[in-house]
Design a protein around this motif. Structure first.
Motif, PDB file in Angstrom:
ATOM      1  N   ILE A   9       0.988  50.913 -11.935  1.00 46.44           N
ATOM      2  CA  ILE A   9       1.806  49.763 -11.536  1.00 46.44           C
ATOM      3  C   ILE A   9       0.964  48.549 -11.178  1.00 46.44           C
ATOM      4  N   TYR A  10      -0.273  48.768 -10.777  1.00 41.40           N
ATOM      5  CA  TYR A  10      -1.137  47.641 -10.441  1.00 41.40           C
ATOM      6  C   TYR A  10      -2.564  48.149 -10.385  1.00 41.40           C
ATOM      7  N   ARG A  11      -3.500  47.311 -10.791  1.00 41.52           N
ATOM      8  CA  ARG A  11      -4.914  47.690 -10.728  1.00 41.52           C
ATOM      9  C   ARG A  11      -5.638  46.692  -9.840  1.00 41.52           C
ATOM     10  N   PHE A  12      -6.198  47.192  -8.746  1.00 46.01           N
ATOM     11  CA  PHE A  12      -7.003  46.356  -7.860  1.00 46.01           C
ATOM     12  C   PHE A  12      -8.377  46.168  -8.479  1.00 46.01           C
ATOM     13  N   PRO A  13      -8.927  44.955  -8.435  1.00 46.19           N
ATOM     14  CA  PRO A  13     -10.243  44.739  -9.045  1.00 46.19           C
ATOM     15  C   PRO A  13     -11.381  45.425  -8.294  1.00 46.19           C
ATOM     16  N   GLY A  26      11.727  51.439  -1.151  1.00 44.69           N
ATOM     17  CA  GLY A  26      11.073  51.932  -2.361  1.00 44.69           C
ATOM     18  C   GLY A  26       9.755  51.253  -2.676  1.00 44.69           C
ATOM     19  N   LYS A  27       9.433  50.160  -1.983  1.00 47.37           N
ATOM     20  CA  LYS A  27       8.128  49.516  -2.182  1.00 47.37           C
ATOM     21  C   LYS A  27       7.060  50.368  -1.510  1.00 47.37           C
ATOM     22  N   LEU A  28       5.806  50.075  -1.819  1.00 46.25           N
ATOM     23  CA  LEU A  28       4.682  50.829  -1.279  1.00 46.25           C
ATOM     24  C   LEU A  28       3.898  49.977  -0.298  1.00 46.25           C
ATOM     25  N   LEU A  29       3.442  50.585   0.785  1.00 42.87           N
ATOM     26  CA  LEU A  29       2.535  49.925   1.721  1.00 42.87           C
ATOM     27  C   LEU A  29       1.195  50.619   1.583  1.00 42.87           C
ATOM     28  N   LEU A  30       0.161  49.863   1.182  1.00 43.14           N
ATOM     29  CA  LEU A  30      -1.156  50.413   0.882  1.00 43.14           C
ATOM     30  C   LEU A  30      -2.199  49.922   1.861  1.00 43.14           C
ATOM     31  N   SER A  31      -3.001  50.831   2.397  1.00 43.05           N
ATOM     32  CA  SER A  31      -4.162  50.418   3.180  1.00 43.05           C
ATOM     33  C   SER A  31      -5.381  50.513   2.276  1.00 43.05           C
ATOM     34  N   THR A  32      -6.346  49.609   2.491  1.00 40.37           N
ATOM     35  CA  THR A  32      -7.469  49.483   1.568  1.00 40.37           C
ATOM     36  C   THR A  32      -8.812  49.434   2.273  1.00 40.37           C
ATOM     37  N   LYS A  34     -12.827  47.780   1.324  1.00 36.79           N
ATOM     38  CA  LYS A  34     -13.482  46.758   0.503  1.00 36.79           C
ATOM     39  C   LYS A  34     -12.649  45.501   0.319  1.00 36.79           C
ATOM     40  N   SER A  35     -11.799  45.194   1.251  1.00 33.53           N
ATOM     41  CA  SER A  35     -11.024  43.961   1.156  1.00 33.53           C
ATOM     42  C   SER A  35     -11.131  43.238   2.486  1.00 33.53           C
ATOM     43  N   PRO A  36     -10.600  42.033   2.575  1.00 33.44           N
ATOM     44  CA  PRO A  36     -10.613  41.354   3.865  1.00 33.44           C
ATOM     45  C   PRO A  36      -9.765  42.058   4.911  1.00 33.44           C
ATOM     46  N   GLY A  37      -9.057  43.102   4.522  1.00 33.57           N
ATOM     47  CA  GLY A  37      -8.337  43.876   5.505  1.00 33.57           C
ATOM     48  C   GLY A  37      -6.839  43.952   5.385  1.00 33.57           C
ATOM     49  N   PRO A  38      -6.146  43.113   4.624  1.00 31.46           N
ATOM     50  CA  PRO A  38      -4.692  43.208   4.688  1.00 31.46           C
ATOM     51  C   PRO A  38      -4.169  44.438   3.978  1.00 31.46           C
ATOM     52  N   PRO A  39      -3.127  45.052   4.541  1.00 33.34           N
ATOM     53  CA  PRO A  39      -2.455  46.037   3.704  1.00 33.34           C
ATOM     54  C   PRO A  39      -1.648  45.290   2.645  1.00 33.34           C
ATOM     55  N   TYR A  40      -1.332  45.946   1.573  1.00 33.09           N
ATOM     56  CA  TYR A  40      -0.637  45.313   0.463  1.00 33.09           C
ATOM     57  C   TYR A  40       0.691  46.019   0.191  1.00 33.09           C
ATOM     58  N   ILE A  41       1.638  45.271  -0.365  1.00 32.48           N
ATOM     59  CA  ILE A  41       2.907  45.848  -0.798  1.00 32.48           C
ATOM     60  C   ILE A  41       3.146  45.479  -2.250  1.00 32.48           C
ATOM     61  N   PRO A  42       2.920  46.425  -3.177  1.00 30.61           N
ATOM     62  CA  PRO A  42       3.370  46.206  -4.551  1.00 30.61           C
ATOM     63  C   PRO A  42       4.773  46.798  -4.726  1.00 30.61           C
ATOM     64  N   ASP A  43       5.562  46.180  -5.545  1.00 32.80           N
ATOM     65  CA  ASP A  43       6.907  46.682  -5.845  1.00 32.80           C
ATOM     66  C   ASP A  43       6.830  47.434  -7.169  1.00 32.80           C
ATOM     67  N   PRO A  44       6.879  48.776  -7.149  1.00 32.37           N
ATOM     68  CA  PRO A  44       6.715  49.534  -8.389  1.00 32.37           C
ATOM     69  C   PRO A  44       7.857  49.339  -9.381  1.00 32.37           C
ATOM     70  N   THR A  45       8.972  48.748  -8.965  1.00 34.21           N
ATOM     71  CA  THR A  45      10.098  48.539  -9.886  1.00 34.21           C
ATOM     72  C   THR A  45      10.036  47.188 -10.585  1.00 34.21           C
ATOM     73  N   ALA A  46       9.127  46.320 -10.165  1.00 32.63           N
ATOM     74  CA  ALA A  46       9.014  44.997 -10.782  1.00 32.63           C
ATOM     75  C   ALA A  46       8.453  45.125 -12.198  1.00 32.63           C
ATOM     76  N   THR A  47       8.808  44.182 -13.061  1.00 33.25           N
ATOM     77  CA  THR A  47       8.312  44.178 -14.432  1.00 33.25           C
ATOM     78  C   THR A  47       6.796  44.059 -14.453  1.00 33.25           C
ATOM     79  N   GLU A  48       6.259  43.130 -13.664  1.00 32.00           N
ATOM     80  CA  GLU A  48       4.811  42.967 -13.522  1.00 32.00           C
ATOM     81  C   GLU A  48       4.471  42.987 -12.044  1.00 32.00           C
ATOM     82  N   PRO A  49       4.295  44.181 -11.456  1.00 26.71           N
ATOM     83  CA  PRO A  49       4.050  44.285 -10.016  1.00 26.71           C
ATOM     84  C   PRO A  49       2.798  43.532  -9.587  1.00 26.71           C
ATOM     85  N   GLN A  50       2.894  42.878  -8.459  1.00 30.12           N
ATOM     86  CA  GLN A  50       1.767  42.194  -7.830  1.00 30.12           C
ATOM     87  C   GLN A  50       1.558  42.804  -6.454  1.00 30.12           C
TER      88      GLN A  50
END
Length: 162
Positions: A9-13, A26-32, A34-50
């Motif tokens: 659904i999304y590829r982090f660089p 149904g969205k995802l909350l991701l902890s990461t 190697k980033s500045p620290g924010p958790p991210y929420i991609p929407d797996p149902t979106a056509t092009e998830p960000q």
């Protein structure tokens, strides 16, 4: 028996995804890492998830570990200053985050800690969060109402490495 389908659904660089929490919508909350620290929420149902950042954390927070839902639409997220394969001792904190406002509501230091590896809540006390310092063999209880941090279990055979 059919094989399950897998869809990227999304590829982090550069980020390393540490934890995934499926939200009620149904969205995802991701902890990461190697980033500045924010958790991210991609929407797996979106056509092009960000992957949209949720909140900004202290500048000294470069890696997030656990995520659990709290009460009243808040989430607990643990993190600290991630260095090469570990966290800087004493940098770990438990953050209370509002996804609705995109703000860190509270930041509770967990002193003298090597890591906070994952989070769990107590079912009958959903404001109390448990986290393991898996390096030093301890389990912490963090009360998000009183901000009290206590060690509830310690493996004395491992001892303190620091």
């Amino acid at each position: 028996m059919s094989n399950p389908s897998i869809k990227q659904i999304y590829r982090f660089p550069t980020e390393f995804i540490e934890n995934v929490l499926v939200l009620p919508n149904g969205k995802l909350l991701l902890s990461t890492f190697k980033s500045p620290g924010p958790p991210y929420i991609p929407d797996p149902t979106a056509t092009e998830p960000q992957a949209k950042p949720v909140a900004s954390f202290d500048k000294g927070i470069t890696g997030l570990t656990g995520i659990v839902p709290l009460e009243n639409g808040l989430y607990a997220v643990s993190g600290g200053l991630h260095t090469s394969f570990s966290f800087q001792r004493g940098s770990m904190k438990l953050f209370t985050v509002s996804l609705q406002s995109g703000k860190v509501v509270d930041s509770i230091p967990v002193p003298d800690t090597a890591t906070m590896n994952g989070l769990a809540i107590l079912p009958y006390n959903p404001h109390v969060v448990l986290s393991a310092d898996s390096i030093e063999g301890r389990i912490f209880a963090i009360d998000t109402h009183t901000r009290e941090v206590s060690v509830i279990f310690e493996n004395i055979d491992l001892g303190s490495s620091g």
